[in-house]
Write a protein that holds these residues in place. Structure first.
Motif, mmCIF file in Angstrom:
data_model
loop_
_atom_site.group_PDB
_atom_site.id
_atom_site.type_symbol
_atom_site.label_atom_id
_atom_site.label_comp_id
_atom_site.label_asym_id
_atom_site.label_seq_id
_atom_site.Cartn_x
_atom_site.Cartn_y
_atom_site.Cartn_z
ATOM 1 N N ARG B 133 -41.941 -9.826 12.833
ATOM 2 C CA ARG B 133 -40.861 -9.322 11.989
ATOM 3 C C ARG B 133 -39.773 -8.657 12.821
ATOM 4 O O ARG B 133 -39.912 -8.447 14.008
ATOM 5 C CB ARG B 133 -41.421 -8.275 11.020
ATOM 6 C CG ARG B 133 -42.371 -8.881 10.028
ATOM 7 C CD ARG B 133 -42.182 -8.263 8.677
ATOM 8 N NE ARG B 133 -43.423 -8.331 7.937
ATOM 9 C CZ ARG B 133 -43.836 -7.373 7.132
ATOM 10 N NH1 ARG B 133 -43.124 -6.286 6.960
ATOM 11 N NH2 ARG B 133 -44.976 -7.503 6.487
ATOM 12 N N GLY B 136 -35.621 -4.404 10.604
ATOM 13 C CA GLY B 136 -35.063 -4.301 9.265
ATOM 14 C C GLY B 136 -36.047 -4.638 8.166
ATOM 15 O O GLY B 136 -35.811 -4.354 6.998
ATOM 16 N N GLN B 137 -37.154 -5.259 8.530
ATOM 17 C CA GLN B 137 -38.132 -5.673 7.518
ATOM 18 C C GLN B 137 -39.360 -4.768 7.489
ATOM 19 O O GLN B 137 -40.397 -5.159 6.969
ATOM 20 C CB GLN B 137 -38.570 -7.111 7.798
ATOM 21 C CG GLN B 137 -37.417 -8.095 7.795
ATOM 22 C CD GLN B 137 -37.849 -9.445 8.321
ATOM 23 O OE1 GLN B 137 -38.381 -9.546 9.405
ATOM 24 N NE2 GLN B 137 -37.630 -10.491 7.537
ATOM 25 N N LEU B 138 -39.249 -3.593 8.090
ATOM 26 C CA LEU B 138 -40.409 -2.704 8.139
ATOM 27 C C LEU B 138 -40.206 -1.492 7.244
ATOM 28 O O LEU B 138 -39.082 -1.071 7.008
ATOM 29 C CB LEU B 138 -40.618 -2.215 9.570
ATOM 30 C CG LEU B 138 -40.814 -3.271 10.650
ATOM 31 C CD1 LEU B 138 -40.939 -2.603 11.999
ATOM 32 C CD2 LEU B 138 -42.041 -4.122 10.353
ATOM 33 N N GLY B 141 -42.881 4.025 7.818
ATOM 34 C CA GLY B 141 -44.054 4.310 8.623
ATOM 35 C C GLY B 141 -44.312 3.230 9.651
ATOM 36 O O GLY B 141 -44.662 3.507 10.796
ATOM 37 N N TYR D 12 -41.098 -10.126 -0.772
ATOM 38 C CA TYR D 12 -40.380 -10.220 0.499
ATOM 39 C C TYR D 12 -40.771 -11.514 1.172
ATOM 40 O O TYR D 12 -41.958 -11.798 1.328
ATOM 41 C CB TYR D 12 -40.722 -9.052 1.414
ATOM 42 C CG TYR D 12 -40.072 -7.764 0.993
ATOM 43 C CD1 TYR D 12 -38.696 -7.618 1.092
ATOM 44 C CD2 TYR D 12 -40.827 -6.713 0.504
ATOM 45 C CE1 TYR D 12 -38.089 -6.444 0.706
ATOM 46 C CE2 TYR D 12 -40.225 -5.527 0.121
ATOM 47 C CZ TYR D 12 -38.852 -5.402 0.228
ATOM 48 O OH TYR D 12 -38.258 -4.231 -0.145
ATOM 49 N N GLY D 15 -43.236 -11.367 3.899
ATOM 50 C CA GLY D 15 -43.781 -10.017 3.798
ATOM 51 C C GLY D 15 -44.600 -9.902 2.531
ATOM 52 O O GLY D 15 -44.919 -10.902 1.891
ATOM 53 N N PRO D 37 -49.438 5.566 -0.278
ATOM 54 C CA PRO D 37 -49.539 5.399 1.173
ATOM 55 C C PRO D 37 -48.342 4.629 1.727
ATOM 56 O O PRO D 37 -47.604 3.988 0.987
ATOM 57 C CB PRO D 37 -50.829 4.621 1.367
ATOM 58 C CG PRO D 37 -51.079 3.944 0.064
ATOM 59 C CD PRO D 37 -50.467 4.805 -0.990
ATOM 60 N N GLY D 39 -46.059 1.931 3.112
ATOM 61 C CA GLY D 39 -46.018 0.488 2.878
ATOM 62 C C GLY D 39 -46.379 0.106 1.454
ATOM 63 O O GLY D 39 -46.430 -1.073 1.118
ATOM 64 N N THR D 43 -40.259 2.950 -1.386
ATOM 65 C CA THR D 43 -38.836 2.768 -1.106
ATOM 66 C C THR D 43 -38.290 1.563 -1.863
ATOM 67 O O THR D 43 -37.180 1.597 -2.401
ATOM 68 C CB THR D 43 -38.618 2.619 0.414
ATOM 69 O OG1 THR D 43 -39.062 3.802 1.064
ATOM 70 C CG2 THR D 43 -37.152 2.382 0.749
#
Ligand SMILES: Nc1ncnc2c1ncn2[C@@H]1O[C@H](COP(=O)(O)OP(=O)(O)OP(=O)(O)O)[C@@H](O)[C@H]1O
Ligand SMILES: Nc1ncnc2c1ncn2[C@@H]1O[C@H](COP(=O)(O)OP(=O)(O)OP(=O)(O)O)[C@@H](O)[C@H]1O
Ligand code: MOO
Ligand SMILES: [Mg+2]
Ligand SMILES: [Mg+2]
Lengths: 222, 363, 234, 363, 222
Positions: B133, B136-138, B141, D12, D15, D37, D39, D43
């Motif tokens: 990845r 920008g795709q994370l 954390g 995503y 993702g 948690p 991920g 957001t």
């Protein structure tokens, strides 16, 4: 359509662009990051060829290229033939003339590279050159490609300077733009249209390809 | 000679002046935690160390090598300091994949070796699945973990971490904390970690340096600074906590028997206890004092001690006991009176096993 | 009345300044405003509707072409041009003794001439060189200007060591002082008949015709002759 | 009808898929905390609400207004939603001063009024001294405060805060927490706050929504979710904590007497107690159980209760007492046996005043 | 030195730059942010004037401006005089010719504006236009200024197109670059040197001023 002229124009534009990448990128990086007082002055000097009508630039180059002039003498000794009316002279003129077209977009893009990323690279052990090549340059890529395309295209289309220092020597200085102008002046508009069309189609294809290749940063998100 | 000698003054135009003096001896454990309130200058100190910020005065020496000396005009560029820096806000390269980010600082090795090292570090930090990845795709954390991986993969001589775990949630933070400590230990890397979190300070730090009011106020072993703050300001910054060096001697039924000084106490077994080194932490608020041994209670630990000092702290009294080690209890003024808590008085301290947190220090 | 707009071949510049002044002296209010350029460029602009009243070409073909397209009145020949070879002062080129063959001298690295494809003087130069059997041999040394004026700059700047130019330019300052001219024998090329035409789009055709007539008058011919043009056959 | 109805699926490419369903009734207090948690998609949910991310399916309705409806092809642009968003990583405008950043969203008023509102919000968040600076000249914590001020100054209809206090140190966080709650209350703003911090969740939230494993697992009043997690996954996410609605009835000597249900307990007076609403929080680990009233101890509170349930949790036993309110204690298995802790058994719960944290809810 | 020519060149460059800011910025923003399939094509069309020799572009404009052509007829009806060889015609030609010089740096700079900041602006209630004016544009300023300077300077120096569609009408289309070319062709080098010097000094002063004004973002730090 004059294939020799096409080849010549492409060769000239390619070499000019390559030279501008090699010379212009370091210069642009300096302009983008230096806090020196000299920066605005250097920036203005680089931009000068822009405001000079190409024929005036060409005229002064013609004067400077003359075998009696120091520059002309030096190059003549180096190349074994005079600079004026030669491919090398045209190349030199094109580089000078397109300098601002390349350097200004380069510098604008490099100036917008996030300092944090540059610092992160330093902290990861990369020196200035490596950081420039691996971080600043890729991040500034849209601007660099834009500058290179501008310089390339500008050289392909350049007319005034070539008119002045070229002398219309087939295979040496008779570029496509000069050949086209000749056709127009001969009132051979059919030939002019044909040549323009080829030039247009070629350029258009090249431009679309460049821009399509100009991959956008992946759907960046906050 | 100290391993690191830093004395810098950085004046921000139109901003505050950050001054710090920090001497770190080598050898006695690699990790120094820099603790301090927001705006104290922690990031500034790290940036001066990394060579990204030029102090206005002072000098920085690492292992006898001068990195910066305002008087002598020395200022080694960042790349030649061999410092790994984890930025508070990640600063991942947006144009590179996670794999390329992590591999960025790996130099002097061939492709295969680089890939191997990237994979290894990525696995250690749980980001293997993200390697393809882009930043920008994370999630927040995930980004922090990748930044950490990138800093570690470069194998620096000195590691500087600016709030390395702050964007993680509690379980991930706790898990990574041990990992990070283990990594730091394994690499034998001297490191300076900025953190706001006490458990993190204990888990990661050998030394604690408290930065407040424009300067370093106290430096010492973590448990010493926590247990005996030099002044009120330091106490305010570090909070009230008993931090006792401990050794696990037995494990049974999910509980661990821990030697603290000459006493043995029960604590919850946090698992992953192959290594026996730990800090036993209990907040002074959690210590119950009794005048005599109690009836059956659920408090698993009972420690006999002698009051050595008392001092009033607002509505509370801070009672320091000697139980073979120093133990601080905070009780209400009313309770202290009823118990007759005064120097010389024998008291029992009750502490539930669950109130003792074992912060592991993997070796 | 607006000034008479004349589109004039570049070789006419020195002569036309004088002609315009003389014309205005005779015809108060008869101001002349000239635009100079290669004949090819001018004819292209005229064909596209450029607001000129009178076209003075360096040849006869361009005005004929305009007339044929219905853009101009019948052309008139106003002068016969003379072609010279100009070399810088002190150049050891023995034109006087060896004629055009002297251009084969290796010290003449570059020879400037107007583009034969678009400029009448260039065409004449090519014919003369071909007649002397020199065209193919000298080809690599030839550099072409877009107009006679540009060929003149190549020579004046020292980048070309010889140039085929109209006598009108070579005989005027600054080239006259900086070098010497050798007339190319008129027999070696077709006569350079310079023709002009009043344009259909002219705002004041009467004034244009008046100026054309002035060119052909004795006074006009005298001025042209002074600038190195021969009179056209009556 | 619910004030907010959200049901979104966001896939995503390359993702994970985030799915969430969240219905928030209006009226019963404005702040919803989104807990989960790293991920989990917190957001993502906020961004979908703000209109910055387009869900692949679902619908969002706020006060009967459709903001998004995949089926109907409705997607209101962010500017027309009137949503205030505080980004996890600030996103301050680097080219504007702090004052201009804060004033950015203030529209429809004249210069003077804008300046007044900027000054007011800046003062409330303690950034008055920074107004002339630019974001590049701020520390991490300062930046977060400015971002918060900017979001509040725009007076949105719905406020979305992505870990609003995470970059602050503990004292600043605690101070700002109350401020933030007060601001949210005063504005009567429905707000959704993402946080990892339990105290923050309690201080700020009226409702708690737990997002885990790709969906919302439980929504309810904060104390309910904390005290009675719906399943193990939620329990793992929220931790074990007694969160009891409380009212301060008396204050003396730095202590506060607090009514919890029908019982009265002592807790430390955290100061700034003009408002009487609070949660009394005590960790199940901190409750000491006794079979009979104890000798003199420093534990200030003794609550009589009846065991209503027990359940094993690893090495511990979770004992739920009815003391007029539900109180959970975590004790070792050994202790539970010695105390005979089984449903119906009468026990005393000892709790130190200092172990009870009062999390204030300014009104 | 021809004061009318100087005035004309400055007026032309100023109006061209203004028009390019007005038209070019929205276009550049679209190019910078659109994910449309048409983007590379539009990008290439915008870049086309670059690769066309100015004289060819001028030639086609000349053909299009002819009173017989639809464009020429339309404008003639509108303006009361033909488009070719008029100031308005020159302006139109300059705008077309300098379009890529302005739009490419604009677009490159706008493409590098951090999405997060744009999103922050949306979330603060600003619409697309307001966000563009208050966030994207200021952040892209170095690129926008670079583009505007390029366009301005390029217009001052433009020669080939003006030569073709201008017709050297004093006060109307006789720009400084044409006046200079005339002087050179007359071999009146002294006049050429004088005029070039004035042009150089003026441009240089303007360029230094622009670049010095181009304030750098304040010592940004991570
Ligand atoms: N470029 C700058 N110009 C002016 N003041 C600055 C600048 N950079 C930092 N400061 C100020 O210097 C002080 C120290 O900043 P620093 O970032 O080192 O603090 P910190 O301890 O890391 O804070 P935090 O915990 O919030 O990250 C702060 O008051 C900050 O506002
Ligand atoms: N543009 C993207 N492309 C692919 N995956 C993405 C993208 N953005 C987010 N994700 C993934 O979606 C998941 C949810 O992300 P999100 O940022 O919403 O999590 P979060 O709950 O806010 O986490 P954190 O607490 O770490 O901020 C994560 O696994 C993340 O990797
Ligand atoms: O006067 Mo000409 O038409 O340049 O040879
Ligand atoms: Mg910091
Ligand atoms: Mg998040």
């Amino acid at each position: 359509m004059d294939p020799a002229a096409l080849r010549l124009s492409l060769a000239l534009a390619t070499l000019t662009t390559a030279a501008l990448l090699a010379l212009g990128l370091p210069l642009a990086q300096w302009l983008a990051t230096s806090r020196s007082r000299a920066r605005p002055v250097v920036e203005a000097v680089v931009a000068l060829p822009l405001v000079l009508p190409p024929t005036v630039l060409g005229f002064y180059l013609l004067v400077a290229f003359a075998p009696r002039a120091p520059l002309g003498r030096g190059f003549a000794a180096l190349l074994g033939h005079p600079l004026a009316f030669s491919f090398e002279g045209l190349l030199l003129a094109s580089i000078l003339y397109s300098l601002p077209f390349a350097v200004q977009p380069f510098a604008a893009a490099l100036a917008r590279v996030d300092v944090r990323l540059v610092e992160a690279s330093y902290a990861l052990g990369a020196g200035r050159v490596e950081t420039f090549l691996r971080v600043s340059l890729p991040l500034a890529r849209p601007g660099v490609v834009a500058g290179a395309v501008l310089a390339f295209a500008h050289t392909v289309g350049e007319f005034g300077v070539v008119l002045m220092v070229g002398g219309n020597v087939p295979g040496q200085t008779r570029t496509l733009s000069i050949a086209l102008f000749d056709a127009v002046e001969q009132l051979d508009w059919a030939a002019a249209h044909r040549t323009s069309l080829v030039l247009l189609a070629l350029s258009f294809a090249a431009l679309v390809a460049t821009h399509a290749l100009q991959r956008r940063p992946p759907s960046a998100r906050p | 000679m100290n391993e690191l000698e830093l004395e810098v003054v950085r004046r921000y135009r139109g901003g505050p002046t950050v001054a710090a003096r920090l001497d770190l001896p080598g050898g006695e454990g690699p990790v120094t935690v820099l603790f301090g309130p927001s705006g104290a200058g922690k990031t500034t100190v790290l940036r001066c160390l990394a060579g990204l910020e030029r102090p206005d005065a002072g000098a920085i020496r690492f292992r006898g090598e001068t990195w910066f000396d305002a008087a002598a005009g020395v200022d080694l560029p960042p790349a030649r300091r061999g410092v790994g820096l984890l930025f508070q806000d990640h600063a991942l390269f947006p144009h590179l994949t996670v794999a390329a980010n992590v591999g960025y600082g790996v130099r002097g090795v061939d492709r295969a070796e680089r890939a191997r090292r990237v994979a290894e570090v990525a696995a250690r930090l749980g980001v293997e699945a993200l390697l393809a990845r882009r930043p920008g795709q994370l999630s927040g954390g995930e980004r922090q973990r990748v930044a950490l991986a990138r800093a570690l993969a470069a194998r620096p001589r000195l590691l500087l971490l600016d709030e390395p775990l702050s964007a993680l949630d509690a379980p991930a933070r706790e898990a990574l904390r041990g990992e990070l400590r283990a990594t730091l230990e394994r690499a034998g890397l001297p490191s300076i970690v900025v953190t706001h979190d006490r458990a993190e300070a204990m888990a990661l730090g050998d030394r604690l340096a408290v930065l407040a009011g424009g300067g370093v106020r106290q430096v010492g072993p973590v448990h010493e600074v926590f247990s005996a703050p030099a002044d009120l300001e330091v106490a305010r910054v570090v909070g009230t906590e008993n931090v006792l060096p401990a050794r696990v001697v037995e494990r049974r039924d999910g509980l661990a028997r821990v030697a603290v000084g000459r006493a043995l106490v029960w604590a919850l077994d946090p698992g992953r206890l192959e290594e026996a080194e730990a800090y036993a932490c209990l907040r002074a608020e959690d210590v119950v004092l009794e005048s005599s041994p109690a009836a059956a209670t659920s408090a698993r630990n009972e420690l006999a001690g002698v009051v050595v000092a008392t001092s009033a702290e607002g509505p509370l009294v801070r009672v320091t006991l000697d139980c073979g080690f120093r133990l601080v209890a905070l009780v209400t003024r009313d309770s202290a009176e009823r118990l007759g808590a005064a120097p010389g008085r024998q008291l029992a301290a009750l502490v539930k096993a669950q109130a003792i947190r074992l912060v592991l220090r993997p070796r | 009345a607006p000034a008479l707009a004349v589109a004039a071949a570049a070789n006419l510049r020195p002569a036309l300044e004088e002609l315009a002044a003389a014309f205005q002296a005779r015809h108060p209010g008869g101001a002349v405003r000239a635009t100079y350029g290669g004949s090819g460029l001018l004819v292209t602009q005229i064909a596209s509707g450029a607001p000129f009243d009178l076209f003075l070409s360096a040849d006869a073909a361009y005005p004929a072409e305009l007339a044929a397209r219905g853009l101009a009145d019948a052309p008139f020949t106003y002068a016969v041009g003379e072609l010279v070879v100009w070399v810088p002062a002190g150049a050891p080129i023995e034109l006087e003794r060896r004629g055009l063959a002297a251009l084969s001298d290796p010290r003449v690295e570059r020879i400037a001439l107007p583009n034969p494809e678009t400029a009448p003087y260039g065409r004449a130069a090519r014919e003369a060189l071909a007649a002397a059997g020199l065209w193919d041999g000298l080809r690599p040394r030839l550099v072409l200007g877009q107009s006679v004026a540009q060929a003149a700059s190549f020579a004046a700047s020292g980048n070309a060591q010889a140039a085929f130019l109209p006598r009108s330019l070579a005989g005027a300052p600054p080239l006259a002082q900086a070098g010497r001219s050798w007339p190319v024998p008129a027999s070696s090329h077709a006569p350079i008949l310079q023709a002009g035409a009043v344009l259909k789009a002219a705002r004041d055709p009467a004034q244009a015709r008046a100026f054309a007539a002035f060119l052909l008058s004795d006074e006009g011919r005298a001025v042209l002759a002074r600038h190195g043009y021969r009179a056209p056959p009556r």
